[in-house]
Design a protein around this motif. Structure first.
Motif: not given
Length: 316
Positions: A198-204, A218-221, A230-239
């Motif tokens: 959720a915190r990463l979503m704010g950045y996104m 959106v580019i996530l370095p 956050v692991a790569d798999g966790d970012t699926a929720g941001l799609i």
């Protein structure tokens, strides 16, 4: 009928090993584990394994089996929800005696001895339910199988929001809901995201780039993933998030991996994107695909192609 051929092969083998694609989503696990649950209840004398990489965020779906290479000898291997062989999780799929592909993605890269590919299905989990329905006098549906298939359908239809949802999809979901499992819990488990994501979503949302035609990226370095743990798999929720913005027509998440390349998640509300994905070591559905970019230069190439696709669609 291809379904009968598959059932007869299942009956003929004592050992079955079921695979699905790497970095699984709910449909990959739902179709894999759901099929296994049906077959275990239907043929208790058979030995059935599910193999592949584990996904921490989807542990509620079930766990994989750890098996030795020797078990593949004389075994039937079934791969669900996987468009092309390089994406199959656990590369030992070729060690079995016979290979069956069951999928709903475009069959651009055929593999296996027997293929059942139905692109009109919302999900591979829907296909597995249809397989059960074809032979309901020979196969057994269980509460656990229904839970898994329902989760797969919910996941791949975006809770029945995506265009792939048909009247048949809703009918299948209705039939599955007759079994004893907590559907509300499944929906929460699929849609919930951890606090760190959720915190990463704010950045996104603060850093999303969108052109005048509604093409967003959106580019996530990788350094950012490390910062938020956050692991790569966790970012699926941001799609799905950029798609909730009214002006966005097409979008991509470019997630940098530890080795420096980028995992690309492509989505569209109209223009077809799986052709673009295939040009960059990927593929998928017309409106939901995945690809890879070796560096930021290729990331920009993909984004410019996305812009051209949308611009062209608005001219026609």
């Amino acid at each position: 009928m291809i379904q009968r051929e598959i059932l007869e092969k299942i009956k003929a083998y004592e050992t079955l090993i079921i695979h699905r694609h790497e970095r699984p989503d709910p449909d990959a696990l739902g179709s894999q584990l759901g099929l296994a649950a049906i077959l275990r209840a239907s043929f208790p004398e058979k030995t059935i394994y599910c193999v592949g990489d584990e996904e921490e965020s989807l542990k509620y779906m079930g766990q994989m089996d750890s098996i030795a290479d020797e078990i593949y000898q004389g075994a039937l291997v079934i791969v669900t929800d996987t468009a092309n062989a390089p994406r199959i999780s656990d590369k030992r799929y070729g060690l079995g005696e016979l290979l069956i592909k069951i999928d709903h993605h475009p069959n651009d890269e055929p593999y296996g001895d027997i293929m059942w590919v139905f692109t009109e299905a919302s999900s591979c989990s829907e296909i597995i339910y249809d397989f059960y329905r074809f032979f309901s006098d020979e196969l057994v549906m269980t509460d656990e199988a229904a839970r898994l298939l329902y989760a797969g359908i919910v996941g791949d239809t975006g809770r029945f929001l995506y265009p792939s949802t048909t009247s048949h999809t809703l009918k299948v979901a209705s039939e599955l809901r007759k079994y004893a499992f907590d559907a509300a819990l499944i929906n929460r488990q699929i849609s919930e995201i951890p606090w760190k994501v959720a915190r990463l979503m704010g950045y996104m949302l603060e850093n999303i780039e969108c052109d005048d035609n509604g093409v967003a990226r959106v580019i996530l370095p990788y350094s950012l993933l490390e910062k938020y743990n956050v692991a790569d798999g966790d970012t699926a929720g941001l799609i799905p998030v950029p798609g909730n913005i009214d002006k966005v027509v097409m979008w991509a998440l470019f997630v940098e991996q530890e080795k420096g390349f980028y995992r690309v998640r492509l989505r569209s509300k109209g223009p077809t994107i799986n052709g673009l994905a295939r040009e960059h070591h990927g593929g998928g559905h017309p409106l939901a695909s995945g690809a890879s970019a070796r560096d930021l230069a290729e990331v920009d190439v993909i984004y410019q192609k996305m812009r051209k696709l949308v611009a062209k669609s608005k001219q026609s």
